[in-house]
Design an enzyme around this catalytic site. Structure first.
Site, mmCIF file in Angstrom:
data_model
loop_
_atom_site.group_PDB
_atom_site.id
_atom_site.type_symbol
_atom_site.label_atom_id
_atom_site.label_comp_id
_atom_site.label_asym_id
_atom_site.label_seq_id
_atom_site.Cartn_x
_atom_site.Cartn_y
_atom_site.Cartn_z
ATOM 1 N N ARG A 69 -16.956 6.443 -6.461
ATOM 2 C CA ARG A 69 -15.918 7.123 -7.145
ATOM 3 C C ARG A 69 -15.984 6.892 -8.609
ATOM 4 O O ARG A 69 -16.034 6.115 -9.516
ATOM 5 C CB ARG A 69 -14.496 6.235 -6.769
ATOM 6 C CG ARG A 69 -13.237 6.998 -7.167
ATOM 7 C CD ARG A 69 -11.968 6.139 -6.526
ATOM 8 N NE ARG A 69 -10.902 5.848 -7.516
ATOM 9 C CZ ARG A 69 -9.847 5.347 -7.219
ATOM 10 N NH1 ARG A 69 -9.434 5.109 -5.947
ATOM 11 N NH2 ARG A 69 -8.903 5.400 -8.333
ATOM 12 N N ARG B 79 -16.867 -1.088 -5.162
ATOM 13 C CA ARG B 79 -16.575 -0.060 -4.634
ATOM 14 C C ARG B 79 -17.234 1.101 -5.462
ATOM 15 O O ARG B 79 -17.599 1.899 -4.520
ATOM 16 C CB ARG B 79 -14.919 0.447 -4.665
ATOM 17 C CG ARG B 79 -14.830 1.755 -3.977
ATOM 18 C CD ARG B 79 -13.037 2.032 -3.699
ATOM 19 N NE ARG B 79 -12.234 2.172 -5.395
ATOM 20 C CZ ARG B 79 -11.211 2.332 -5.327
ATOM 21 N NH1 ARG B 79 -10.320 2.120 -4.552
ATOM 22 N NH2 ARG B 79 -10.877 2.446 -6.727
ATOM 23 N N LYS C 43 -3.320 -1.452 -3.347
ATOM 24 C CA LYS C 43 -2.293 -0.361 -3.094
ATOM 25 C C LYS C 43 -2.538 0.456 -1.819
ATOM 26 O O LYS C 43 -1.746 0.732 -1.030
ATOM 27 C CB LYS C 43 -1.871 0.413 -4.100
ATOM 28 C CG LYS C 43 -1.513 -0.542 -5.284
ATOM 29 C CD LYS C 43 -0.985 0.277 -6.638
ATOM 30 C CE LYS C 43 -1.996 1.323 -7.128
ATOM 31 N NZ LYS C 43 -3.018 0.437 -7.978
ATOM 32 N N ARG D 174 -8.505 1.590 -17.488
ATOM 33 C CA ARG D 174 -7.297 1.487 -16.610
ATOM 34 C C ARG D 174 -6.452 0.381 -16.606
ATOM 35 O O ARG D 174 -5.243 0.396 -16.400
ATOM 36 C CB ARG D 174 -7.718 2.122 -15.221
ATOM 37 C CG ARG D 174 -8.344 3.387 -14.917
ATOM 38 C CD ARG D 174 -9.582 3.299 -13.859
ATOM 39 N NE ARG D 174 -9.219 3.035 -12.287
ATOM 40 C CZ ARG D 174 -9.981 2.833 -11.382
ATOM 41 N NH1 ARG D 174 -11.080 2.709 -11.593
ATOM 42 N NH2 ARG D 174 -9.107 2.507 -10.355
ATOM 43 N N ARG E 151 4.365 5.326 -12.149
ATOM 44 C CA ARG E 151 3.425 4.466 -13.307
ATOM 45 C C ARG E 151 4.002 4.268 -14.646
ATOM 46 O O ARG E 151 3.439 3.889 -15.599
ATOM 47 C CB ARG E 151 2.259 5.480 -13.062
ATOM 48 C CG ARG E 151 1.178 4.612 -12.461
ATOM 49 C CD ARG E 151 -0.096 5.586 -12.516
ATOM 50 N NE ARG E 151 -1.270 4.932 -12.359
ATOM 51 C CZ ARG E 151 -2.023 4.662 -11.212
ATOM 52 N NH1 ARG E 151 -1.401 5.294 -10.086
ATOM 53 N NH2 ARG E 151 -3.112 4.032 -11.106
HETATM 54 P P1 AP5 Z 1 -7.506 -0.312 -2.978
HETATM 55 O O1 AP5 Z 1 -6.772 -0.376 -1.652
HETATM 56 O O2 AP5 Z 1 -8.132 1.115 -3.218
HETATM 57 O O3 AP5 Z 1 -6.760 -0.843 -4.328
HETATM 58 P P2 AP5 Z 1 -5.678 0.409 -5.231
HETATM 59 O O4 AP5 Z 1 -4.625 -0.571 -5.944
HETATM 60 O O5 AP5 Z 1 -5.150 1.434 -4.375
HETATM 61 O O6 AP5 Z 1 -6.816 0.737 -6.182
HETATM 62 P P3 AP5 Z 1 -7.312 2.095 -6.791
HETATM 63 O O7 AP5 Z 1 -8.412 2.077 -7.549
HETATM 64 O O8 AP5 Z 1 -7.251 3.275 -5.897
HETATM 65 O O9 AP5 Z 1 -5.785 2.224 -8.064
HETATM 66 P P4 AP5 Z 1 -5.440 3.037 -9.114
HETATM 67 O O10 AP5 Z 1 -4.239 2.591 -9.491
HETATM 68 O O11 AP5 Z 1 -6.504 2.662 -10.241
HETATM 69 O O12 AP5 Z 1 -5.982 4.457 -8.425
HETATM 70 P P5 AP5 Z 1 -5.187 5.830 -8.237
HETATM 71 O O13 AP5 Z 1 -6.038 6.480 -7.288
HETATM 72 O O14 AP5 Z 1 -3.850 5.145 -7.973
HETATM 73 O O15 AP5 Z 1 -8.607 -1.378 -3.192
HETATM 74 C C1 AP5 Z 1 -9.572 -1.563 -3.884
HETATM 75 C C2 AP5 Z 1 -10.693 -2.103 -3.540
HETATM 76 O O16 AP5 Z 1 -10.531 -3.332 -3.225
HETATM 77 C C3 AP5 Z 1 -11.300 -1.461 -2.352
HETATM 78 O O17 AP5 Z 1 -12.713 -1.257 -2.130
HETATM 79 C C4 AP5 Z 1 -10.717 -2.299 -1.123
HETATM 80 O O18 AP5 Z 1 -11.671 -2.276 0.162
HETATM 81 C C5 AP5 Z 1 -10.754 -3.701 -1.759
HETATM 82 N N1 AP5 Z 1 -9.744 -4.535 -1.329
HETATM 83 C C6 AP5 Z 1 -8.523 -4.284 -1.009
HETATM 84 N N2 AP5 Z 1 -7.729 -5.162 -0.569
HETATM 85 C C7 AP5 Z 1 -8.616 -6.298 -0.731
HETATM 86 C C8 AP5 Z 1 -8.600 -7.699 -0.243
HETATM 87 N N3 AP5 Z 1 -7.331 -8.197 0.139
HETATM 88 N N4 AP5 Z 1 -9.645 -8.378 -0.606
HETATM 89 C C9 AP5 Z 1 -10.775 -7.896 -0.942
HETATM 90 N N5 AP5 Z 1 -11.064 -6.873 -1.292
HETATM 91 C C10 AP5 Z 1 -9.910 -5.866 -1.047
HETATM 92 O O19 AP5 Z 1 -5.196 6.675 -9.585
HETATM 93 C C11 AP5 Z 1 -6.273 6.748 -10.221
HETATM 94 C C12 AP5 Z 1 -6.113 8.087 -11.446
HETATM 95 O O20 AP5 Z 1 -5.270 8.993 -11.295
HETATM 96 C C13 AP5 Z 1 -5.153 7.130 -12.645
HETATM 97 O O21 AP5 Z 1 -5.894 6.270 -13.497
HETATM 98 C C14 AP5 Z 1 -4.443 8.167 -13.140
HETATM 99 O O22 AP5 Z 1 -5.326 8.632 -14.252
HETATM 100 C C15 AP5 Z 1 -4.196 9.244 -12.024
HETATM 101 N N6 AP5 Z 1 -2.688 8.904 -11.694
HETATM 102 C C16 AP5 Z 1 -2.581 8.492 -10.423
HETATM 103 N N7 AP5 Z 1 -1.191 8.346 -10.362
HETATM 104 C C17 AP5 Z 1 -0.673 8.525 -11.559
HETATM 105 C C18 AP5 Z 1 0.705 8.543 -11.795
HETATM 106 N N8 AP5 Z 1 1.609 8.457 -11.016
HETATM 107 N N9 AP5 Z 1 0.997 9.204 -13.053
HETATM 108 C C19 AP5 Z 1 -0.301 9.647 -13.920
HETATM 109 N N10 AP5 Z 1 -1.451 9.320 -13.628
HETATM 110 C C20 AP5 Z 1 -1.464 9.149 -12.230
#
Ligand code: AP5
Length: 203
Positions: free
Chosen positions: A134, A128, A14, A145, A89
């Site tokens: 992280r 990562r 994402k 998660r 979410r």
């Molecule tokens: P990346 O692009 O970072 O993927 P992502 O889907 O953004 O993964 P996240 O781990 O950031 O998502 P998340 O939903 O767990 O975390 P968030 O920060 O939203 O890519 C991941 C890895 O893969 C990277 O190393 C990248 O380089 C690699 N990659 C990407 N594309 C690739 C490809 N095509 N091929 C190979 N490798 C690739 O949320 C974190 C926490 O915050 C949540 O758990 C929750 O506690 C809280 N939170 C956030 N938003 C909310 C909400 N709306 N409501 C409640 N709690 C929330």
């Protein structure tokens, strides 16, 4: 405005794809995870509260995240559009997002759901975690998660499928390959929206 939700499990890409979309279409990237991590880094009260959920892989309560987004969309209401990454979410967050945007006569135009198998997700996040350190990229928190994603977040797919704006995309392949599939879904929305903005300006 062009409002895109980029949706998917943890590690589905994402954040990576949102940055590319923001650059190509000139949109405001809104990552709730990033905003919450900044609050944690600066040790604010919101950050302390968010950390107590995020460190366990749980969702921060809806009311907190919805208020945060409401303030942000209000502040940035003059942008060309938003990419919402990691929000909504839960179904209540989905309802709230439409309500927020309706204040400006807008709604979500398209929801891109990145589809990636669990083993690939876990592999990406562990890798990562080793590189960036992280805090929630460790096996135990990743598993939590993923459970939270399937239990609380994936029901949103039906919510958007019923509205006929859900586009499911294969999220495996190179970053460029995945981006090309996303562009194919987003491009058809761009022209009509530019025309609508132009009509608003001459009325
Ligand atoms: P990346 O692009 O970072 O993927 P992502 O889907 O953004 O993964 P996240 O781990 O950031 O998502 P998340 O939903 O767990 O975390 P968030 O920060 O939203 O890519 C991941 C890895 O893969 C990277 O190393 C990248 O380089 C690699 N990659 C990407 N594309 C690739 C490809 N095509 N091929 C190979 N490798 C690739 O949320 C974190 C926490 O915050 C949540 O758990 C929750 O506690 C809280 N939170 C956030 N938003 C909310 C909400 N709306 N409501 C409640 N709690 C929330």
């Amino acid at each position: 405005m062009l409002n895109i939700v980029i949706f998917g499990a943890p590690g589905s890409g994402k954040g990576t794809q949102s940055e590319k979309l923001a650059a190509k279409y000139g949109l405001q990237h809104v990552s709730t995870g990033e905003i919450l991590r900044e609050e944690i880094d600066t040790n604010t009260e919101l950050g302390k509260l968010a950390d107590s959920y995020m460190s366990k892989g749980e969702l921060v309560p809806d009311c907190i995240v919805i208020d945060m987004l409401d303030c942000l969309t209000e502040k940035k209401r003059h942008v060309k559009g938003f990419i919402f990454d990691g929000f909504p979410r839960t179904v209540p967050q989905g309802v709230a997002l439409s309500q927020m945007l309706s204040k400006y006569g807008e709604d979500v135009n398209v929801v891109i759901s990145l589809e990636v198998e669990d083993e690939v997700l876990i592999g990406r996040l562990l890798k990562r975690g080793e590189i960036s350190g992280r805090a929630d990229d460790n096996r135990e928190t990743i598993e939590s998660r993923l459970k939270v994603y399937y239990r609380q977040t994936s029901p949103l797919k039906d919510f958007y499928r019923e509205r006929e704006i859900l586009k499911e995309i294969e999220g495996v392949g190179t970053v460029e390959e995945v981006f090309r599939s996303i562009e194919n879904e987003v491009d058809p929305f761009v022209d009509p929206i530019i025309k609508k903005e132009w009509q608003k300006q001459i009325l």
